[in-house]
Design an enzyme around this catalytic site. Structure first.
Site, short mmCIF file in Angstrom:
data_model
loop_
_atom_site.label_atom_id
_atom_site.label_comp_id
_atom_site.label_asym_id
_atom_site.label_seq_id
_atom_site.Cartn_x
_atom_site.Cartn_y
_atom_site.Cartn_z
N SER A 52 35.25 32.01 39.25
CA SER A 52 36.68 32.17 39.49
C SER A 52 37.53 31.95 38.25
CB SER A 52 37.14 31.19 40.59
OG SER A 52 37.01 29.85 40.14
N LYS B 38 41.16 25.18 38.32
CA LYS B 38 42.07 26.33 38.25
C LYS B 38 43.06 26.10 37.12
CE LYS B 38 40.37 28.03 42.15
NZ LYS B 38 39.47 29.20 42.14
#
Length: 321
Positions: free
Chosen positions: A103, A173
């Site tokens: 990701s 993230k």
């Protein structure tokens, strides 16, 4: 008789100086004299017990044995200190984390090991735009699949910070917006923070769009929370996909473990993780500055009537006097 007395006086057994000498003649003469016997015994004792006399030095063999014994006695203490330091470093300074997914490509690859700064949050530092952060699952972000049960050694190494934990549910993230920001992204467009478009070419995955798979906003991020997105946008279940959960896709800063500052492994990927330049553009903080300035303006406006009233009262008092 006088001559005889003189000759008898000169015989060896009547001369004390000969008795005082240990042995300078043959072995037989040394054995006959008591002083020679005492000297031989003393020498034997010196050879058999080198430590019996003060000032004598031990031989190399004895010194080596002593050093080896002291090292093995101190080894458990050294190991204990090392483990304590590792635990303190993991708790308060830095901790290693493993990247389990794609990701955050191309910034982070699956299998990378990153070091996370845990020190600055202890001094009240808040996550900032553009930083790559590790945070605990706010609830419902990760699936319920169970990871393989780690063995005892893996649990111990994870506890002291020498190995990433496989039990904690953590995510990694990039921070896009912080408390007070308004963030949005329309299909075919770019991510905008406080009305400013972000140039994400330096970190977004090649061939990805900013948000075509999941447009969103505008969303105002509450104070004490952050909006996060993965660099591989079309392969990241980030804030966009959890707006139905409490927090509406934002993450509490209390859940943030720290900022990822460096890729430590593998060695051929050793590098830092700086904040992209697009987050330093002018005007990005305009909304925050206006919000911060509003209380000051209101405070000045409220203070002016009091100042004029006090000034008039003082002037009136001096005139009456």
């Amino acid at each position: 008789m006088a001559v005889g007395a003189r000759s008898g006086h000169g015989e060896p057994e009547d001369r004390p100086e000969q008795l005082a000498e240990p042995s300078v003649g043959s072995a037989g003469s040394a054995a006959e004299t008591p002083s020679a016997g005492v000297s031989a015994e003393t020498k034997d004792q010196t050879v058999e017990r080198p430590d019996s006399e003060p000032g004598s030095e031990p031989d190399d063999g004895a010194s080596t044995v002593r050093k080896q014994r002291s090292f093995w006695k101190e080894l458990p203490l050294l190991i204990g200190i090392a483990l304590l330091l590792a635990l303190l470093i993991k708790t308060f300074l830095v901790q290693a984390f493993s990247i389990p997914s794609d990701s955050m490509q191309d910034t982070l690859q699956r299998g990378d090991r990153v070091l996370v700064d845990k020190l600055t949050p202890w001094f009240g530092a808040e996550p900032e735009r553009g930083e790559v952060v590790v945070f605990h699952d706010p609830g419902g972000w990760l699936d319920s699949t169970q990871a393989p049960e780690p063995n005892v050694a893996q649990k111990f190494l994870s506890f002291i910070g020498l190995m990433p934990s496989s039990e904690e549910k953590d995510l990694i993230k990039r921070v896009i917006a912080v408390g007070g920001d308004t963030v949005e992204c329309k299909k075919g467009g770019s991510v905008q923070v406080n009305g400013k478009a972000l140039d994400e070419k330096s970190y977004i995955y090649p061939g990805n769009t900013a948000c075509d798979d999941e447009p969103f906003g505008p969303i105002t991020v509450p104070d004490g929370r952050i909006w996060v997105m993965g660099d591989h946008r079309q392969n990241s279940l980030d804030s966009r996909y959890h707006q139905e959960l409490p927090g509406h896709g934002t993450v509490s800063t209390d859940e943030v473990v720290g900022r990822a500052i460096v890729i430590a492994w593998p060695l051929d990927r050793l590098s830092t993780l700086p904040v992209p330049d697009t987050f330093d553009q002018q005007g990005l903080d305009a909304a925050a500055v206006a919000t911060a300035g509003a209380p000051a303006v209101l405070g000045v406006a409220g203070a002016l009537p009091l100042v004029f009233w006090r000034r008039r009262r003082l002037t009136g008092g001096r005139t009456a006097g």
